[in-house]
Design a protein around this motif. Sequence first.
Motif, PDB file in Angstrom:
ATOM      1  N   MET A 594      74.821  47.096  46.801  1.00  0.00           N
ATOM      2  CA  MET A 594      74.681  46.160  45.551  1.00  0.00           C
ATOM      3  C   MET A 594      75.910  45.467  45.282  1.00  0.00           C
ATOM      4  N   LEU A 595      76.140  44.229  45.207  1.00  0.00           N
ATOM      5  CA  LEU A 595      77.661  43.545  44.749  1.00  0.00           C
ATOM      6  C   LEU A 595      77.309  43.828  43.255  1.00  0.00           C
ATOM      7  N   VAL A 596      78.216  44.135  42.582  1.00  0.00           N
ATOM      8  CA  VAL A 596      78.032  44.303  41.119  1.00  0.00           C
ATOM      9  C   VAL A 596      79.451  43.647  40.602  1.00  0.00           C
ATOM     10  N   GLU A 597      79.265  43.018  39.627  1.00  0.00           N
ATOM     11  CA  GLU A 597      80.213  42.180  39.051  1.00  0.00           C
ATOM     12  C   GLU A 597      80.278  42.576  37.297  1.00  0.00           C
ATOM     13  N   VAL A 598      81.425  43.237  36.915  1.00  0.00           N
ATOM     14  CA  VAL A 598      81.325  43.696  35.586  1.00  0.00           C
ATOM     15  C   VAL A 598      82.313  42.654  34.871  1.00  0.00           C
ATOM     16  N   GLU A 599      81.910  42.324  33.580  1.00  0.00           N
ATOM     17  CA  GLU A 599      82.982  41.559  32.755  1.00  0.00           C
ATOM     18  C   GLU A 599      83.235  42.423  31.808  1.00  0.00           C
ATOM     19  N   THR A 600      84.391  42.689  31.511  1.00  0.00           N
ATOM     20  CA  THR A 600      84.941  43.872  30.652  1.00  0.00           C
ATOM     21  C   THR A 600      86.145  43.441  29.648  1.00  0.00           C
ATOM     22  N   PRO A 601      86.095  43.695  28.400  1.00  0.00           N
ATOM     23  CA  PRO A 601      87.589  43.398  27.711  1.00  0.00           C
ATOM     24  C   PRO A 601      88.450  44.398  28.494  1.00  0.00           C
ATOM     25  N   ASN A 602      90.000  43.825  28.217  1.00  0.00           N
ATOM     26  CA  ASN A 602      90.892  44.463  29.197  1.00  0.00           C
ATOM     27  C   ASN A 602      91.052  45.834  28.828  1.00  0.00           C
ATOM     28  N   PHE A 604      89.338  48.217  28.383  1.00  0.00           N
ATOM     29  CA  PHE A 604      88.344  49.216  29.107  1.00  0.00           C
ATOM     30  C   PHE A 604      88.244  49.023  30.591  1.00  0.00           C
ATOM     31  N   MET A 605      89.079  48.261  31.024  1.00  0.00           N
ATOM     32  CA  MET A 605      89.140  47.975  32.541  1.00  0.00           C
ATOM     33  C   MET A 605      89.282  49.115  33.375  1.00  0.00           C
ATOM     34  N   TYR A 628      89.836  39.267  29.288  1.00  0.00           N
ATOM     35  CA  TYR A 628      88.904  40.394  29.800  1.00  0.00           C
ATOM     36  C   TYR A 628      89.349  40.187  31.108  1.00  0.00           C
ATOM     37  N   THR A 629      88.622  41.139  32.047  1.00  0.00           N
ATOM     38  CA  THR A 629      88.862  41.062  33.321  1.00  0.00           C
ATOM     39  C   THR A 629      87.118  41.376  34.075  1.00  0.00           C
ATOM     40  N   PHE A 641      70.793  52.896  39.000  1.00  0.00           N
ATOM     41  CA  PHE A 641      69.902  52.973  37.884  1.00  0.00           C
ATOM     42  C   PHE A 641      70.460  53.777  36.576  1.00  0.00           C
ATOM     43  N   GLY A 642      70.114  52.972  35.451  1.00  0.00           N
ATOM     44  CA  GLY A 642      70.483  53.240  34.008  1.00  0.00           C
ATOM     45  C   GLY A 642      71.987  52.722  33.858  1.00  0.00           C
ATOM     46  N   TYR A 643      72.429  52.109  34.733  1.00  0.00           N
ATOM     47  CA  TYR A 643      74.176  51.646  34.518  1.00  0.00           C
ATOM     48  C   TYR A 643      74.028  50.770  33.089  1.00  0.00           C
ATOM     49  N   SER A 644      73.514  50.106  32.899  1.00  0.00           N
ATOM     50  CA  SER A 644      73.501  49.276  31.567  1.00  0.00           C
ATOM     51  C   SER A 644      73.761  50.021  30.469  1.00  0.00           C
ATOM     52  N   THR A 645      72.985  51.178  30.139  1.00  0.00           N
ATOM     53  CA  THR A 645      73.231  52.239  29.093  1.00  0.00           C
ATOM     54  C   THR A 645      74.587  52.609  29.242  1.00  0.00           C
ATOM     55  N   GLU A 646      75.030  53.051  30.441  1.00  0.00           N
ATOM     56  CA  GLU A 646      76.343  53.687  30.487  1.00  0.00           C
ATOM     57  C   GLU A 646      77.482  52.678  30.347  1.00  0.00           C
ATOM     58  N   LEU A 647      77.337  51.454  30.901  1.00  0.00           N
ATOM     59  CA  LEU A 647      78.545  50.457  30.591  1.00  0.00           C
ATOM     60  C   LEU A 647      78.536  50.444  29.095  1.00  0.00           C
ATOM     61  N   ARG A 648      77.287  50.038  28.399  1.00  0.00           N
ATOM     62  CA  ARG A 648      77.443  49.853  27.032  1.00  0.00           C
ATOM     63  C   ARG A 648      78.381  51.096  26.150  1.00  0.00           C
ATOM     64  N   SER A 649      78.128  52.403  26.663  1.00  0.00           N
ATOM     65  CA  SER A 649      78.535  53.402  26.078  1.00  0.00           C
ATOM     66  C   SER A 649      80.156  53.463  26.542  1.00  0.00           C
ATOM     67  N   LEU A 650      80.386  53.327  27.660  1.00  0.00           N
ATOM     68  CA  LEU A 650      81.797  52.825  28.077  1.00  0.00           C
ATOM     69  C   LEU A 650      82.661  51.851  27.206  1.00  0.00           C
ATOM     70  N   THR A 651      82.120  50.942  26.972  1.00  0.00           N
ATOM     71  CA  THR A 651      82.916  49.739  26.602  1.00  0.00           C
ATOM     72  C   THR A 651      82.427  49.379  24.885  1.00  0.00           C
ATOM     73  N   SER A 652      81.758  50.162  24.330  1.00  0.00           N
ATOM     74  CA  SER A 652      81.299  49.964  23.021  1.00  0.00           C
ATOM     75  C   SER A 652      80.570  48.625  22.821  1.00  0.00           C
ATOM     76  N   GLY A 653      79.697  48.661  24.041  1.00  0.00           N
ATOM     77  CA  GLY A 653      78.828  47.311  24.040  1.00  0.00           C
ATOM     78  C   GLY A 653      79.104  45.970  24.150  1.00  0.00           C
ATOM     79  N   MET A 654      80.661  46.028  24.868  1.00  0.00           N
ATOM     80  CA  MET A 654      81.478  44.583  24.712  1.00  0.00           C
ATOM     81  C   MET A 654      81.538  44.136  26.248  1.00  0.00           C
TER      82      MET A 654
END
Length: 667
Positions: A594-602, A604-605, A628-629, A641-654
């Motif tokens: 999969m091609l994954v594109e994450v938009e995150t505040p700097n 948490f990069m 952001y990056t 699988f389950g990445y959305s939950t993990e990403l929220r945890s890593l970045t405080s939901g941002m």
Amino acid sequence: MIPRTRIRNIGISAHIDSGKTTLSERILFYTGRIHAIEEVRGGGKGATMDFMPEEKLHGITITSAATTCQWHDTQINLIDTPGHVDFTIEVERALRVLDGAVMVLCAVAGVQSQSITVDRQMKRYRVPRLAFINKMDRTGADPFRVVQGIRDRLQLNAVLLQYPIGSEDQFQGVIDLVEMTADYFEGENGENWVKKSIPEPLRDEAQQAREKLLDTLSLFSEPMTEMLLAGEEIPKELIWETIRQATLSLKFTPVLLGSAFKNKGVQNLLDAVTLYLPSPIDREVVKTAESVSVYPNPDASLVALAFKLTVESFGQLTYTRIYSGTLKPGDTIYNSRTEQRVQIGRLVRMHANKREDVKVAVAGDIVALLGVDCASGDTFCSGEPLVSLEKMFVPEPVITLAITPKKQEDSDRLSKALNRFQREDPTFRLSIDPESGATLISGMGELHLEIYLERIQREYNAEVFVGTPAVAYRETIGQQATFDYRFKKQSGGPGQYAHITGWIEPTDEPFVFENRVVGGAIPKEYIPACEKGFREAMQSGKLQGYPVTGVKVVLDGGSYHPIDSSELAFRSASHQAIEGAIAKAKPYILEPIMLVEVETPNEFMGRVQGDLSSRRGLLLGSETMQGYTVIRAEVALARMFGYSTELRSLTSGMATFTMEFACYRQS
């Protein structure tokens, strides 16, 4: 009847959350189709084109919706398509039948992953497009960076037709670089389109932007080049016509600006649709599978394509694009796939989920047929010769769920739901697990299947147990292998005999069959049976039973018996021959990447990149913007699988992310 030159069949396509549906709502309002603006997430009734309960619940477009509206003397047939990659088939089949498109881009995020997918789809069907940079009112809006992104990442010759008057919370309107006027949008809903002189501080910048536009356009117009060299004023009519011809030839992409949510710039876009996008008679002549040319002539034989269908309580609703001829209620037509006669009952024009009866539809129209039994992709003709329009591209599913009904009474309702969904959506697949007997549903992603599970419960009142998601792996071969197989059975009475020789080899296509039999070694009537046997063998590989892909089969000889040979014998021989050849061709497992594109505040990069690397992700690069990056990576679906939950945890939901299928790769 409206002249064919005054019709525009267009679609609105973009990455998720770029504002397509908000833009569609404004288009309907300014064309007088609706009289109150509703928002996607603003409570109230919800946007007109998002009429499904699941669309209102999730705040996204799930199914493409069609409508018709009038802008001055031009009829616009509009299809609003989903932005989420899980529903990419909706974009695919819309672009297959449309003449032009509007690609919407966010002024802050610019070109995103699904923008690239949509661009690829537009190029596949050679659809001319306009680009509309939306959300000019957002913090960080930079239309010039977005235009450069279109040029660099999509390889399009994109040039602004407008210059912004302010940006972010100071965005007030646009300067029209063709007419050199400042356009403002006043009134409660921006309905008062006011043209004024260009503000003095912006005159020089607007003039430079105009010169850049004319310089680019002069490459497509000798008269314009001569006038520029002579220092003469270029008439706006010549600029309009040059933009139109360059756009139709796919050599130029006009770019417009606005903020649909703030009601700015939409009227300019409607003008651009009528000025620059093609009418049905401007598009390339349609080619059929038999290489017959189809012209948009209302007086010619009927040729129409059923590109989408929905099954409802009263019967099937079939969305149809008419490429040639005329269609009326009561007409009898032919389905070229089934070669069966079909009688047309009602013809309707769609406005989201509402219907308006139509007395006659001609070449260039998009209408819906009620109660016609057919499949998506079928071609309708008025008689001989029967022709078939080329099929649309359908991506393969990448994720599978096992489901079982909770109670016995749910079983029939579940069966009805699944059969309906399979007919409506070519990317929704249904199968049975040979070991457990469980029903397997396959689709384009977790959200895709989640929506169908919600619909099973809401529309059919069926409760199901859902297994854990499974990845749709594939098998392929690593080298060439030959086959020489003789199928022989004798059991008192007529025997069975078939003999085939040839080889298999790796290919980039899912499956290729080549017939090199000469001299009648195998009679021609048995060749289709051979191909059918080869295709059947591809359904289940020998390693772990996954479908086999990337195989070219060359049939070069064999023998037959005048009495004992039959289609069944050659089909069985072909099936067994390929199974043996695949076993010798060093088969291996492929997994979806999969091609994954994450938009995150700097801040948490580093965390996000580290997490993607821990998932065996291949980091492709990142792009830093204001605060952001955007990180791009390729990651195996099995690790997502389950990445959305993990990403929220890593970045405080941002942080947010999107994911789309990239390719299959050796696991």
